[in-house]
Scaffold this motif. Structure first.
Motif, PDB file in Angstrom:
ATOM      1  N   UNK A 262       0.773  -1.213   0.175  1.00 13.83           N
ATOM      2  CA  UNK A 262      -0.003   0.121   0.071  1.00 13.83           C
ATOM      3  C   UNK A 262       0.950   1.526   0.145  1.00 13.83           C
ATOM      4  N   UNK A 263       2.066   1.458   0.723  1.00 16.40           N
ATOM      5  CA  UNK A 263       2.703   2.712   0.902  1.00 16.40           C
ATOM      6  C   UNK A 263       3.132   2.949  -0.581  1.00 16.40           C
ATOM      7  N   UNK A 264       3.457   2.027  -1.395  1.00 15.19           N
ATOM      8  CA  UNK A 264       3.919   2.277  -2.891  1.00 15.19           C
ATOM      9  C   UNK A 264       3.041   2.809  -3.690  1.00 15.19           C
ATOM     10  N   UNK A 265       1.700   2.783  -3.364  1.00 16.03           N
ATOM     11  CA  UNK A 265       0.449   3.163  -3.920  1.00 16.03           C
ATOM     12  C   UNK A 265       0.262   4.683  -3.812  1.00 16.03           C
ATOM     13  N   UNK A 266       0.884   5.350  -2.715  1.00 14.67           N
ATOM     14  CA  UNK A 266       0.732   6.752  -2.372  1.00 14.67           C
ATOM     15  C   UNK A 266       1.389   7.862  -3.166  1.00 14.67           C
ATOM     16  N   UNK A 267       2.061   7.421  -4.114  1.00 18.07           N
ATOM     17  CA  UNK A 267       2.835   8.440  -4.984  1.00 18.07           C
ATOM     18  C   UNK A 267       2.012   9.340  -5.456  1.00 18.07           C
ATOM     19  N   UNK A 268       2.348  10.735  -5.584  1.00 14.79           N
ATOM     20  CA  UNK A 268       1.373  11.843  -5.863  1.00 14.79           C
ATOM     21  C   UNK A 268       1.156  11.644  -7.375  1.00 14.79           C
ATOM     22  N   UNK A 269       2.126  11.031  -7.902  1.00 13.97           N
ATOM     23  CA  UNK A 269       1.915  11.022  -9.739  1.00 13.97           C
ATOM     24  C   UNK A 269       0.826   9.754 -10.063  1.00 13.97           C
ATOM     25  N   UNK A 270       0.501   8.923  -8.892  1.00 15.41           N
ATOM     26  CA  UNK A 270      -0.560   7.739  -9.398  1.00 15.41           C
ATOM     27  C   UNK A 270      -1.833   8.505  -9.146  1.00 15.41           C
ATOM     28  N   UNK A 271      -2.603   8.296 -10.243  1.00 11.21           N
ATOM     29  CA  UNK A 271      -3.955   8.981 -10.096  1.00 11.21           C
ATOM     30  C   UNK A 271      -5.002   8.029  -9.787  1.00 11.21           C
ATOM     31  N   UNK A 272      -4.793   6.790  -9.883  1.00 16.15           N
ATOM     32  CA  UNK A 272      -5.761   5.853  -9.602  1.00 16.15           C
ATOM     33  C   UNK A 272      -5.330   4.378  -9.335  1.00 16.15           C
TER      34      UNK A 272
END
Length: 287
Positions: A262-272
Motif C-alpha cells: 500500500x505505501x507504494x501506491x501513495x505516490x503523488x503521480x499515481x492517479x488511480x
C-alpha cells in the motif's frame, strides 16, 4: 495414506482436452487444486482416474498398484456422478442409499451431525431444497461413503461464497481426519487458494508449475496502477508479478501481504488504483 503417482502421462481426449508428459505424485492428507486454461481438464483427468478412458502413453499408479489392474477404482475414488438421488426422496433415504453403497460408510449419528451443520433435516424431501442445499447434500452423501480419494470438478462453483466456504471447511476437515486425498478444479481462483494445500498449474496440457500454499498465504489479487512513478522494482521485491506495463498503466499480480504494498501506491503521480481478485488467466500468466 493414499498415493496417486502419475508418470509421463499423455492423452488426447475425445472432448478435445489434452495432457502432455505429466509427472506428479499426490499424497494424502491433501487438497490439491488444478488450475488450467482448459475448462475440460478435470473431466479428462478424473475420467482417467476412474478408468473411463485410456491414456495415449504413460502410467498411473494408486498405492503402488497400476491403475489398469485395479478392478474397482470406484470403491476408493469417489465422484459426485456416482450418486443417484431423486427429488421425491427424503434426505434420510439418500443417506441410507449412500451407506449401503459403501463397505466403510459413516454411521447415522455422524451423518446427522454433518446435516445439522448445514441446517438440513433428514425428514425433508430433496425436491424442497434450494440449489445450494442440493449441491451441499450431494457432497455430504459422498463423504458418507468415506472414499479415500474424492474428485470434485467445479463442484462448488455454483455455491454462494459463504456457503462454499462452509462446504470446503467440511471437506478439508474430512481430508485431515480420514487421511483422504481431495482433487479439485474450479473456475474461481479465490476458492482454489482458500481451500487447497497445493495448486498445480497447467497451460495447454503441460504442467508448468506447482505451488504449495501456506496457511497464511492468503488470496492473490491483481492491482492496476494508473499514472506514473510507480516503483516497479520495489514492488517486485515485495512479491509483485508484472502482467502488463504501459507508460501510464501498470497491472500486476500480488501474492504477498497487501499492507506491505500500500505505501507504494501513495505516490503523488499515481492517479488511480484498482484492486481485484486474481483470475485463472492472471495466475497462468505468472505460474
Amino acid at each position: 495414506m493414499v498415493e496417486i503417482a502419475i508418470h509421463n502421462l499423455t492423452i488426447e481426449a475425445e472432448n478435445g482436452s489434452q495432457l502432455s508428459n505429466v509427472d506428479m505424485t499426490l499424497q494424502s492428507p491433501n487438497v490439491a487444486a488444478f488450475c488450467s486454461d482448459d475448462p475440460l481438464f478435470g473431466e479428462t483427468l478424473f475420467a482417467l482416474l476412474r478408468k473411463r478412458g485410456q491414456p495415449t502413453s504413460g502410467t498411473i499408479q494408486i498405492n503402488g498398484q497400476p491403475l489398469k489392474t485395479l478392478r474397482h477404482p470406484e470403491k476408493i475414488i469417489g465422484m459426485l456422478d456416482d450418486l443417484k438421488i431423486k427429488d421425491h426422496w427424503l434426505i434420510q433415504k439418500a443417506i441410507r442409499q449412500a451407506q449401503k453403497s459403501s463397505d466403510h460408510s459413516i454411521d447415522d449419528e455422524q451423518a446427522e451431525l454433518i446435516l445439522k451443520q448445514f441446517a438440513l433435516d433428514g425428514q425433508h424431501s430433496i425436491g424442497s431444497l434450494s440449489l445450494d442445499q442440493k449441491i451441499t447434500l450431494r457432497i455430504i452423501l459422498l463423504l458418507v461413503k468415506q472414499p479415500n480419494v474424492i474428485l470434485l470438478d467445479h463442484a462448488t462453483d455454483q455455491l454462494a461464497p459463504r456457503h462454499a466456504r462452509a462446504v470446503w471447511q467440511l471437506l478439508r476437515s474430512y481430508a485431515q481426519k480420514t487421511d483422504a486425498l481431495i482433487l479439485m478444479t474450479s473456475s474461481n481462483m479465490t476458492t482454489m487458494m482458500s481451500c487447497a494445500d497445493d495448486i498445480y498449474y497447467f497451460s495447454r496440457g503441460y504442467l508448468t508449475s506447482t505451488r504449495h500454499l501456506h496457511p497464511r498465504t492468503g488470496v492473490d489479487c491483481v492491482i492496476t496502477v494508473f499514472g506514473t512513478g510507480f516503483p516497479i522494482e520495489t514492488a517486485q521485491r515485495l512479491g509483485a508479478h508484472i502482467l502488463e506495463e504501459a507508460p501510464e498503466e501498470t497491472r500486476f499480480l500480488y501474492a504477498g501481504n497487501i499492507q506491505a504494498i500500500l505505501p507504494l501506491l501513495e505516490q503523488s503521480t499515481i492517479t488511480d488504483v484498482r484492486i481485484e481478485d486474481a483470475t485463472v488467466e492472471d495466475e497462468l500468466m505468472t505460474y
